[in-house]
Design a protein around this motif. Sequence first.
Motif, PDB file in Angstrom:
ATOM      1  N   TYR A   1      41.494  42.616  45.141  1.00 23.28           N
ATOM      2  CA  TYR A   1      42.771  43.036  44.566  1.00 23.28           C
ATOM      3  C   TYR A   1      43.531  43.897  45.580  1.00 23.28           C
ATOM      4  CZ  TYR A   1      41.409  41.814  39.728  1.00 23.28           C
ATOM      5  OH  TYR A   1      41.046  41.153  38.573  1.00 23.28           O
ATOM      6  N   ALA A   2      44.831  43.699  45.670  1.00 23.23           N
ATOM      7  CA  ALA A   2      45.708  44.573  46.450  1.00 23.23           C
ATOM      8  C   ALA A   2      46.596  45.342  45.479  1.00 23.23           C
ATOM      9  CB  ALA A   2      46.564  43.761  47.422  1.00 23.23           C
ATOM     10  N   PHE A   3      46.551  46.657  45.527  1.00 15.38           N
ATOM     11  CA  PHE A   3      47.342  47.513  44.647  1.00 15.38           C
ATOM     12  C   PHE A   3      48.548  48.048  45.416  1.00 15.38           C
ATOM     13  CE2 PHE A   3      43.298  47.324  42.615  1.00 15.38           C
ATOM     14  CZ  PHE A   3      43.515  47.543  41.267  1.00 15.38           C
TER      15      PHE A   3
ATOM     16  N   PRO B   1      50.513  47.795  50.435  1.00 15.11           N
ATOM     17  CA  PRO B   1      49.257  47.999  49.701  1.00 15.11           C
ATOM     18  C   PRO B   1      48.700  49.405  49.935  1.00 15.11           C
ATOM     19  CG  PRO B   1      49.250  45.892  50.848  1.00 15.11           C
ATOM     20  CD  PRO B   1      50.449  46.640  51.348  1.00 15.11           C
TER      21      PRO B   1
ATOM     22  N   TYR C   1      42.734  48.232  48.627  1.00 18.32           N
ATOM     23  CA  TYR C   1      42.123  46.929  48.351  1.00 18.32           C
ATOM     24  C   TYR C   1      40.783  47.190  47.664  1.00 18.32           C
ATOM     25  CZ  TYR C   1      45.377  44.776  51.722  1.00 18.32           C
ATOM     26  OH  TYR C   1      46.495  44.335  52.394  1.00 18.32           O
TER      27      TYR C   1
ATOM     28  N   GLU D   1      42.224  45.939  35.095  1.00 19.29           N
ATOM     29  CA  GLU D   1      43.518  46.039  35.777  1.00 19.29           C
ATOM     30  C   GLU D   1      44.496  46.949  35.051  1.00 19.29           C
ATOM     31  OE1 GLU D   1      47.157  43.027  36.967  1.00 19.29           O
ATOM     32  OE2 GLU D   1      45.099  42.332  37.263  1.00 19.29           O
TER      33      GLU D   1
ATOM     34  N   LEU E   1      45.882  50.484  36.821  1.00 13.60           N
ATOM     35  CA  LEU E   1      47.292  50.682  37.160  1.00 13.60           C
ATOM     36  C   LEU E   1      47.868  51.918  36.472  1.00 13.60           C
ATOM     37  CD1 LEU E   1      48.558  46.987  37.011  1.00 13.60           C
ATOM     38  CD2 LEU E   1      48.143  48.377  39.048  1.00 13.60           C
TER      39      LEU E   1
ATOM     40  N   ALA F   1      53.025  50.714  38.954  1.00 17.49           N
ATOM     41  CA  ALA F   1      52.198  50.096  39.988  1.00 17.49           C
ATOM     42  C   ALA F   1      51.848  48.690  39.532  1.00 17.49           C
ATOM     43  CB  ALA F   1      50.920  50.912  40.198  1.00 17.49           C
ATOM     44  N   THR F   2      51.470  47.853  40.482  1.00 20.70           N
ATOM     45  CA  THR F   2      51.026  46.511  40.129  1.00 20.70           C
ATOM     46  C   THR F   2      49.952  46.081  41.113  1.00 20.70           C
ATOM     47  OG1 THR F   2      51.767  44.296  39.501  1.00 20.70           O
ATOM     48  CG2 THR F   2      52.726  45.237  41.503  1.00 20.70           C
ATOM     49  N   THR F   3      49.304  44.962  40.806  1.00 15.00           N
ATOM     50  CA  THR F   3      48.244  44.477  41.669  1.00 15.00           C
ATOM     51  C   THR F   3      48.173  42.962  41.570  1.00 15.00           C
ATOM     52  OG1 THR F   3      45.889  44.669  42.226  1.00 15.00           O
ATOM     53  CG2 THR F   3      46.450  44.687  39.889  1.00 15.00           C
ATOM     54  N   ASP F   4      47.727  42.340  42.648  1.00 14.72           N
ATOM     55  CA  ASP F   4      47.501  40.895  42.691  1.00 14.72           C
ATOM     56  C   ASP F   4      46.171  40.640  43.372  1.00 14.72           C
ATOM     57  OD1 ASP F   4      49.852  39.330  41.674  1.00 14.72           O
ATOM     58  OD2 ASP F   4      50.903  40.633  43.099  1.00 14.72           O
TER      59      ASP F   4
ATOM     60  N   LEU G   1      51.005  40.926  50.928  1.00 15.08           N
ATOM     61  CA  LEU G   1      49.857  41.751  50.554  1.00 15.08           C
ATOM     62  C   LEU G   1      48.614  41.440  51.376  1.00 15.08           C
ATOM     63  CD1 LEU G   1      50.239  41.674  46.673  1.00 15.08           C
ATOM     64  CD2 LEU G   1      50.829  43.561  48.201  1.00 15.08           C
TER      65      LEU G   1
END
Length: 401
Positions: A52-54, A99, A102, A114, A118, A367-370, A387
């Motif tokens: 995950y990348a935040f 980012p 990670y 998640e 966040l 904030a978000t993450t993928d 990212l």
Amino acid sequence: MTSSSPTVPPPGVASAQAAAALAEPDIRARTDSYFNRTRQIVSRFGDCTVTYAFFIRRPVVSAPAIMLAWLQNVMAERQSPYSVEVVHPEGEWVGAGEPLVYITGSFTHLADLETLLLQKLGSPCVAAHRAYQIALSLPRTRFLAMDARHCAGYEMQELMAYAASVGGRAAQRDGAIGFVGTANDAVAPFFETSHGLGTMPHALIGYAGSTVRAAEMFHEEFPETDLVVLVDYFGQEITDALAVCHRFPDLAAEGRLSVRLDTHGGRFMEGLNPQESYAVVNRHAPGALRRFRSDKELRYLIGTGVSAAAIWKMREALDEAGFPKVRIVASSGFGVTKCACMADARAPVDVVGTGSYIPEWWNETYATTDIIAYDGVERVKMGREFLFPSSRPPKAETSGP
């Protein structure tokens, strides 16, 4: 990607409520349903290792420790190994979309975290940036985080106090005094102190019937504590400040007495009006009256409430009465713009208490993450390729807050 162990939490985080692992039913209940369903699907069709990348869509100061401490506790309960790369260490400036962290581990054990991760990242990072800005705008002034009563419950309070401590330490590295404490005991360890700071609310003065009597009551009960007295209750800031000084001349001479200005914006401080306010600022910082750029800035200089003119007027009165060591504490509406105006006017304020400013502008805290890799294969939704670790710019190209 270089992985590392989770960072050691800063003072106060290890024992913080926000870092305590929730019971599994509570995690499930507080997590968005699609993450719970994803975990169930992955558990059935086969786990994989994901990264995950935040990130946050605006510039911030990195404040990930509460999130990482909570993750560490949850993953320990789940007995699931994972790794963390903190791209921007705590207190470092982060550009929009860069980012921060990670996290690599089991998809089964990370999928349903998640939402909660966040929640513990976005608001502290934005609030830390705001704390940094306000502290640096008045670098020779001490700041107190008095935001607890503006927070939506204790968990938010804890995140905001942590953020103020991070932003304050970042400002200290750039030469400011920064935040020296907060208003209550529970979050004091974030500032490496054992207790909250503060002496009396307006209610105590109303109860005592006079400002001097309230000061007497406080000193009788807490004789070893430095005395900070609110002086705006009766609209007689200078009269009551001098009365308290004459009542406690020894404390005043020892530098153990402060007066707190909290005059609301509906009136001028005692002894001031528009003309006198102009005159006061013109005596001490005439350039500030030539440099203001908006009505708001002018109001901070010579308007109602706790203005630069009010602080200078109080300083003049204290010095003329023979109390040069009595400090001035100011509160009421102090944000970056107001502090910058105070700095431009060289207002002699020793301590600023800031309340609503740190958690203000809540819509900026998202904030978000993928997920950017599955079993080591880079893959992310279209448009988020920035990212990938290979897309990160060199550290030398970043700039400060």
